[in-house]
Design a protein around this motif. Sequence first.
Motif, mmCIF file in Angstrom:
data_model
loop_
_atom_site.group_PDB
_atom_site.id
_atom_site.type_symbol
_atom_site.label_atom_id
_atom_site.label_comp_id
_atom_site.label_asym_id
_atom_site.label_seq_id
_atom_site.Cartn_x
_atom_site.Cartn_y
_atom_site.Cartn_z
ATOM 1 N N GLY A 1 0.697 -1.157 0.110
ATOM 2 C CA GLY A 1 -0.078 0.131 -0.056
ATOM 3 C C GLY A 1 0.795 1.327 0.008
ATOM 4 N N ASP B 1 -2.382 -0.812 -6.078
ATOM 5 C CA ASP B 1 -3.836 -0.507 -6.268
ATOM 6 C C ASP B 1 -4.653 -1.454 -5.552
ATOM 7 O OD1 ASP B 1 -4.223 1.691 -8.144
ATOM 8 O OD2 ASP B 1 -2.467 0.531 -9.155
ATOM 9 N N TYR B 2 -4.332 -2.581 -5.450
ATOM 10 C CA TYR B 2 -4.774 -3.910 -4.407
ATOM 11 C C TYR B 2 -3.874 -4.632 -3.910
ATOM 12 C CZ TYR B 2 -4.450 -7.202 -8.323
ATOM 13 O OH TYR B 2 -3.899 -8.150 -9.218
ATOM 14 N N TRP C 1 -7.579 -6.185 7.754
ATOM 15 C CA TRP C 1 -7.196 -5.127 6.699
ATOM 16 C C TRP C 1 -8.230 -4.591 6.302
ATOM 17 C CZ3 TRP C 1 -2.774 -3.239 5.017
ATOM 18 C CH2 TRP C 1 -2.818 -2.632 3.651
ATOM 19 N N GLN C 2 -9.561 -4.603 6.421
ATOM 20 C CA GLN C 2 -10.752 -4.116 6.017
ATOM 21 C C GLN C 2 -10.787 -2.805 7.132
ATOM 22 O OE1 GLN C 2 -14.529 -5.741 6.812
ATOM 23 N NE2 GLN C 2 -15.083 -4.918 4.627
ATOM 24 N N ALA D 1 -7.428 -0.355 6.591
ATOM 25 C CA ALA D 1 -6.800 0.088 5.333
ATOM 26 C C ALA D 1 -8.116 0.349 4.291
ATOM 27 C CB ALA D 1 -5.584 -0.817 4.530
ATOM 28 N N THR D 2 -7.633 1.330 3.214
ATOM 29 C CA THR D 2 -8.808 1.365 2.088
ATOM 30 C C THR D 2 -8.260 0.645 0.880
ATOM 31 O OG1 THR D 2 -7.678 3.558 1.571
ATOM 32 C CG2 THR D 2 -9.340 3.696 3.216
ATOM 33 N N VAL D 3 -7.048 0.272 0.836
ATOM 34 C CA VAL D 3 -6.609 -0.223 -0.342
ATOM 35 C C VAL D 3 -7.332 -1.718 -0.662
ATOM 36 C CG1 VAL D 3 -4.582 -1.455 -1.679
ATOM 37 C CG2 VAL D 3 -4.253 0.315 0.071
ATOM 38 N N PRO D 4 -8.027 -1.773 -1.671
ATOM 39 C CA PRO D 4 -9.041 -2.899 -2.108
ATOM 40 C C PRO D 4 -8.114 -4.262 -1.868
ATOM 41 C CG PRO D 4 -9.232 -1.343 -3.848
ATOM 42 C CD PRO D 4 -8.153 -0.848 -2.872
ATOM 43 N N GLN D 5 -8.915 -5.277 -1.429
ATOM 44 C CA GLN D 5 -8.207 -6.595 -1.129
ATOM 45 C C GLN D 5 -8.810 -7.649 -1.749
ATOM 46 O OE1 GLN D 5 -8.430 -8.066 2.999
ATOM 47 N NE2 GLN D 5 -10.381 -6.849 3.367
ATOM 48 N N ASP E 1 -12.904 -7.919 -1.157
ATOM 49 C CA ASP E 1 -13.447 -6.917 -2.163
ATOM 50 C C ASP E 1 -13.915 -7.680 -3.207
ATOM 51 O OD1 ASP E 1 -13.493 -4.136 -0.603
ATOM 52 O OD2 ASP E 1 -11.556 -4.595 -0.741
#
Length: 212
Positions: free
Chosen positions: A125, A130-131, A157-158, A161-165, A185
């Motif tokens: 991140g 981006d993911y 992680w959810q 953080a805001t980085v999609p997973q 996600d």
Amino acid sequence: MSQGLLYLITPPAVHDLDAFTEQLAAVLGEGAGTNAEAACLQLRLKGASDDEVLRAAEALMPVCERMGTGFLVNDRADLAKLAGADGVHLGQSDGTVAEARKLLGEGKDIGVTCHGSIHLAMEAGEAGADYVAFGAFFPTSTKESLHHAEPDVLTRWQAMATVPQVAIGGITPATARGLVEAGADFVAISSAIWNAEGGPAAGMRAFVEALS
Ligand SMILES: Cc1ncc(COP(=O)(O)OP(=O)(O)O)c(N)n1
Ligand SMILES: Cc1nc(C(=O)O)sc1CCOP(=O)(O)O
Ligand SMILES: [Mg+2]
């Protein structure tokens, strides 16, 4: 790019590109407009030559574009660039996010394998990924995966953080929803689609039912 939950990954080898292109169109069509709609396809041909990867990209990208499905290349940011792909997926030994970003520029998606590690995801991140992808959650015959992840890493992680997973590894229609509920996600799928009993389109229908 579509907002569905599925992140499709090609089989490691494609022997009949024309037939696979038709199968891909059928699979994407089955998911269109549903929760299981494929957000992207990752071209992951292991052991293929650069020309074989580029030929496959040339055949498959138009199908993805027609369906609003992103197209990523595994491992190789240079081939992703040459193919005009939407991005690249990098493992821990496939080069850095910085190198890939320099090659691909902004507006392209760079994903990073993070196994079961929040630390690796934070590093990714911070590097501008981006993911991030966590796995393997279940046993898989698609990749000799030396690492395991538990759903708790998705929830952690959810929360932080805001980085999609993306969750990956041995995921089936019976297990996909639980990973989404834990925080994923996207769920990355290969053999549960391409090796599905009844064929790949039937495999996608099973995910549509499981995730609707
Ligand atoms: C979405 C996604 N997550 C993880 C991987 C695995 O990448 P990597 O560790 O580089 O292993 P290979 O796929 O290169 O064998 C992935 N490809 N996609
Ligand atoms: C490509 C890959 N990477 C993994 C990881 O744990 O990083 S597991 C995996 C295989 C995914 O395919 P299937 O849905 O058939 O298990
Ligand atoms: Mg790799």
